[in-house]
Design an enzyme around this catalytic site. Structure first.
Site, PDB file in Angstrom:
ATOM      1  CG  ASP A  32       1.832   4.466  13.161  1.00  0.00           C
ATOM      2  OD1 ASP A  32       2.733   3.599  12.677  1.00  0.00           O
ATOM      3  OD2 ASP A  32       1.016   4.976  12.577  1.00  0.00           O
ATOM      4  CG  HIS A  88       8.501  -0.025   9.671  1.00  0.00           C
ATOM      5  ND1 HIS A  88       8.337  -0.278   8.268  1.00  0.00           N
ATOM      6  CD2 HIS A  88       7.046  -0.361  10.025  1.00  0.00           C
ATOM      7  CE1 HIS A  88       7.227  -0.529   8.031  1.00  0.00           C
ATOM      8  NE2 HIS A  88       6.313  -0.715   8.854  1.00  0.00           N
ATOM      9  CB  ILE A  89      10.988  -2.294  15.088  1.00  0.00           C
ATOM     10  CG1 ILE A  89      12.096  -2.920  14.710  1.00  0.00           C
ATOM     11  CG2 ILE A  89      10.445  -2.817  16.404  1.00  0.00           C
ATOM     12  CD1 ILE A  89      13.409  -3.127  15.586  1.00  0.00           C
ATOM     13  CG  ASN A  94       3.420  -5.682  10.275  1.00  0.00           C
ATOM     14  OD1 ASN A  94       3.224  -6.654  11.360  1.00  0.00           O
ATOM     15  ND2 ASN A  94       3.033  -4.223  10.438  1.00  0.00           N
ATOM     16  CB  SER A 129       1.369  -0.293   4.510  1.00  0.00           C
ATOM     17  OG  SER A 129       1.725   0.513   5.731  1.00  0.00           O
TER      18      SER A 129
HETATM   19  P1  AMP Z   1       3.564  -1.325   8.251  1.00  0.00           P
HETATM   20  O1  AMP Z   1       1.969  -1.346   7.877  1.00  0.00           O
HETATM   21  O2  AMP Z   1       3.967  -2.254   9.067  1.00  0.00           O
HETATM   22  O3  AMP Z   1       4.452  -1.085   7.062  1.00  0.00           O
HETATM   23  O4  AMP Z   1       3.483   0.071   9.172  1.00  0.00           O
HETATM   24  C1  AMP Z   1       3.578   1.242   8.435  1.00  0.00           C
HETATM   25  C2  AMP Z   1       3.157   2.293   9.428  1.00  0.00           C
HETATM   26  O5  AMP Z   1       3.770   3.420   8.978  1.00  0.00           O
HETATM   27  C3  AMP Z   1       1.689   2.287   9.649  1.00  0.00           C
HETATM   28  O6  AMP Z   1       1.471   2.291  11.165  1.00  0.00           O
HETATM   29  C4  AMP Z   1       1.148   3.881   9.329  1.00  0.00           C
HETATM   30  O7  AMP Z   1       0.462   4.449  10.299  1.00  0.00           O
HETATM   31  C5  AMP Z   1       2.809   4.689   9.401  1.00  0.00           C
HETATM   32  N1  AMP Z   1       2.790   5.731   8.823  1.00  0.00           N
HETATM   33  C6  AMP Z   1       2.737   6.009   7.484  1.00  0.00           C
HETATM   34  N2  AMP Z   1       2.941   7.231   6.934  1.00  0.00           N
HETATM   35  C7  AMP Z   1       3.601   7.721   8.209  1.00  0.00           C
HETATM   36  C8  AMP Z   1       4.002   9.113   8.497  1.00  0.00           C
HETATM   37  N3  AMP Z   1       4.047  10.022   7.634  1.00  0.00           N
HETATM   38  N4  AMP Z   1       4.357   9.276   9.962  1.00  0.00           N
HETATM   39  C9  AMP Z   1       4.171   8.633  10.804  1.00  0.00           C
HETATM   40  N5  AMP Z   1       4.004   7.217  10.517  1.00  0.00           N
HETATM   41  C10 AMP Z   1       3.489   6.931   9.158  1.00  0.00           C
END
Ligand code: AMP
Length: 115
Positions: free
Chosen positions: A28, A101-102, A88, A96
Site C-alpha cells: 500500500d 482488495h484485501i 472495506n 476508497s
Molecule cells: P480502501 O480504502 O479499502 O478502498 O483501500 C484503498 C487503498 O489503496 C488505500 O489504503 C490506499 O492507500 C491504497 N492505494 C491507493 N492508490 C494506491 C497505489 N497507487 N498504490 C498502492 N496503494 C494504493
C-alpha cells in the site's frame, strides 16, 4: 479504469510482492502499519458485496494467497507476530478504490475494535 486496473496493466508502478494468474499483491502506498499489502483479483469485482457465487474459487484463492504471503514474510507466528485481513465495503466501511482488495496489516499490535 481504476488505479488498481492501471497497476494490473503495468501502467503505473507498484511494489509487487506476489503475482499469479488470478491475483496481484503489492504494498500500500500509504501504509497503516509496518507491513501493509493489498491483495487484489485481476478480474474486476468492484467490492465484496458484488461478488457472485461463480467467484467462490477466486475469493478462496485471495484468502489463501494472503495467508501464504504472511507465511512467506514470517508474520504468521500466532504468539510472536500475527496479522489482520480487512475488506472495506462502501462509505461507512471506508472503501476508497472500487476494485475488491484485501488489506494485509502487520508489524504492530492492532487495536480492537478498529476505528
Ligand atoms: P480502501 O480504502 O479499502 O478502498 O483501500 C484503498 C487503498 O489503496 C488505500 O489504503 C490506499 O492507500 C491504497 N492505494 C491507493 N492508490 C494506491 C497505489 N497507487 N498504490 C498502492 N496503494 C494504493
Amino acid at each position: 479504469m481504476t488505479i488498481f486496473e492501471k497497476i494490473i496493466a503495468g501502467e503505473i508502478p507498484s511494489d509487487i510482492v506476489h503475482q499469479d494468474e488470478h491475483c496481484l499483491a503489492f504494498r500500500d502506498v500509504n501504509p497503516q502499519a509496518p507491513t501493509h499489502i493489498l491483495i487484489i483479483p485481476k478480474k474486476l469485482i468492484p467490492r465484496i458485496g458484488e461478488a457472485q457465487p461463480s467467484d467462490q474459487n477466486l475469493l478462496g484463492h485471495l484468502l489463501l494467497t494472503a495467508a501464504k504471503i504472511a507465511r512467506d514474510l514470517g508474520i504468521d507466528d500466532t504468539d510472536q507476530e500475527g496479522f489482520r485481513l480487512i475488506i472495506n465495503h462502501g462509505k461507512n466501511g471506508g472503501e476508497s478504490v472500487p476494485h475488491l482488495h484485501i488489506h494485509l496489516l502487520a508489524g504492530r499490535p492492532l487495536t480492537w475494535p478498529p476505528g
